[in-house]
Write an enzyme that holds these catalytic residues in place. Structure first.
Site, short mmCIF file in Angstrom:
data_model
loop_
_atom_site.label_atom_id
_atom_site.label_comp_id
_atom_site.label_asym_id
_atom_site.label_seq_id
_atom_site.Cartn_x
_atom_site.Cartn_y
_atom_site.Cartn_z
CB CYS A 151 -0.89 0.03 1.25
SG CYS A 151 -2.43 -0.83 1.04
CG ASP A 339 -3.46 -1.24 9.33
OD1 ASP A 339 -2.82 -0.30 8.84
OD2 ASP A 339 -3.04 -2.42 9.34
#
Ligand code: UD1
Length: 463
Positions: A151, A339
């Site tokens: 990511c 997250d």
């Protein structure tokens, strides 16, 4: 096609394996110019029961950890996500036998495996391919793995991983995009991590577990997946103590043996469903969780005015009043998880008042904010700080997922918004959330996965 079906098709026809009948299927849609997106009709209150899968961040380390022994290992509660498919594909390409026993149980055998190289094409697809470095070094005293992808959250160095490998006696070299590790002999050592790093802690464990003597990892990360990796390795005969604290002690053993092990529930998937329930004013029982792992999320939700009831292995999230502002700063576990930052920021756009969200782990974790603004959110960002003016409402819009958790945030926004939201680039989301559409539909969401040719989409837009 679900990632897991691809694996089933692989294992049934291992002898005539081709790119097309396995991972190729995943990429085929994109190659053939097909666009996949989620279409959400928002404003429905979620209610009912939802089941959480095994943790992505544990599974992607446990799979390479199987390389450390010469016997089959059975992993249960394996999530049906593309990062798992990629990890299994790498294992298969290296010569391991990979076989699904049922939907969430996979048997992997690295018996007789000789290959210590993971090429670019496989490794670049996910950040967690770096776990092959530690696992291969632990097994062969050498490893050759392409620098990882992952990511786009800003600078993602692996200097602490390399520091740990060097401390154990490995020579590290990076050339032409490949990381080369080689050790005459791996020896237990004192490893002090300069930053608290999940990946470096787990990689150090993988490399040290069969080294000679005692390894002590100081300033170790404490996330639940670190404890899960330690438990898995211990069930294979390793001697690891202290996982879950900031000092982990590993006494090296000569050999590890096969085992059967169940992957820990995914606390980020659970947290995402908790926030989705809150954002829609819903009432959802989230099952197969470890409530202790959810405490940082639970405590923030309660501050915002959301009710969270904890049971042995489930939590009920329900709303019976207005949502109110709060401040959040992300930190390594047991702090608030980075997250969950995009999902919680999305919820705060629906709360009364001004909230401040500070990102304490990654450089660039507010890239999703532009997409939320398209849905009516009032958020300003300065570096690692976002100021959110709660407007109490969002409206549907076409948006793009720029990374995995950004995508999760857009789903939550879409579920809460008035009107229709179309989310593109959902392959980011499918890296970490399995059977998402089915799970959300079961609790009343109006969400569909739509596949359409790119040309048609463009025509529709320009027409
Ligand atoms: C893991 C998770 C990711 C999560 C992150 C933080 C996996 C596969 N991914 O990523 O979802 O967002 O933990 O909880 O488990 N750093 C260095 N040098 C290093 C390694 C890290 O400076 O060698 C820095 C990073 O830039 C970052 C911080 O340390 O600022 C934390 O990174 P780390 O915990 O290593 O994240 P990952 O393991 O990559």
């Amino acid at each position: 096609m679900a990632a897991q079906n691809l694996l089933l098709c692989l294992t049934k026809e291992q002898t005539d394996f081709t790119e097309e009948n396995f991972f190729g299927c995943l990429l085929k849609l994109r190659r053939e110019n097909v666009l996949e997106k989620y279409v959400i009709r928002g404003g429905r209150r979620l209610s009912g029961e939802i089941e959480v899968s095994g943790a992505k961040n544990a599974a992607v380390a446990l799979i390479p950890a199987v390389l450390l022994c010469d016997e089959p290992c059975v992993l249960e509660n394996v999530p049906d996500i593309s990062d798992v498919s990629i990890s299994l594909r790498i294992m298969y390409e290296m010569g391991a036998k990979v076989e699904y026993l049922d939907k969430t149980t996979v048997r992997i055998s690295a018996e007789g495996l000789k290959n210590f190289c993971v090429p670019y094409e496989s490794a670049r697809r996910m950040r967690a391919s770096y776990y092959f470095l530690g696992a291969l070094l632990g097994r062969f005293s050498k490893a050759r793995v392409s620098m990882p992808g992952g990511c786009p959250l800003g600078d993602r160095p692996i200097d602490q991983h390399l520091k740990a490998f060097s401390a154990l006696g490995a020579k590290c070299n990076i050339e032409y995009g490949m990381v080369d590790l080689y050790a005459e002999h791996l020896r237990g050592s004192q490893i002090y991590l300069d930053v608290v790093s999940v990946g470096a802690t787990m990689n150090a464990m993988l490399a040290a577990v069969r080294a000679d003597g005692l390894t002590v990892i100081e300033n170790a990360a404490k996330e639940p997946h670190i404890v899960d990796l330690a438990n898995f390795l211990n069930s294979m005969g390793a001697d690891i103590m202290g996982a879950g604290t900031d000092v982990i002690k590993i006494r090296g053993v000569k050999n590890l043996h096969g085992t059967t092990y169940s992957v820990v529930p995914d606390q980020i998937e659970a947290g995402t469903f908790m926030v989705a329930a809150a954002a829609t004013g819903g009432d959802v029982l989230i099952k197969n969780v470890i409530p202790k792992h959810l405490e940082p999320i639970t405590s923030k939700l309660r501050k915002i005015g959301v009710n969270v009831d904890e049971y042995d292995d489930s939590v009920r999230v329900w709303v019976d009043g207005p949502l109110v502002r709060t401040n959040i700063k992300t930190m390594p576990h047991p702090g608030f998880p980075t997250d969950m930052q995009p999902q919680m920021a999305t919820l705060l756009t629906l709360a009364e008042g001004t909230s401040i969200v500070t990102e304490g782990v990654w450089e660039q974790r507010f890239r999703y904010v532009d997409e939320l603004r398209r849905m009516g959110a009032d958020i300003s960002v300065d570096g690692k700080v976002a100021v959110i003016e709660g407007t109490g409402k969002l409206t549907g819009a076409p948006v793009k997922a720029c990374d995995l958790r950004a995508g999760a945030a857009l789903i939550i926004a879409g579920l809460a918004a008035k009107g229709i939201t179309e989310i593109e680039d959902i392959y980011h989301i499918e890296r970490g959330y399995g059977n998402l559409v089915e799970k959300l539909r079961k609790v009343g969401a109006d969400i569909q996965k739509v596949t359409s040719p790119v040309a048609t989409m463009r025509e529709a837009v320009s027409g």
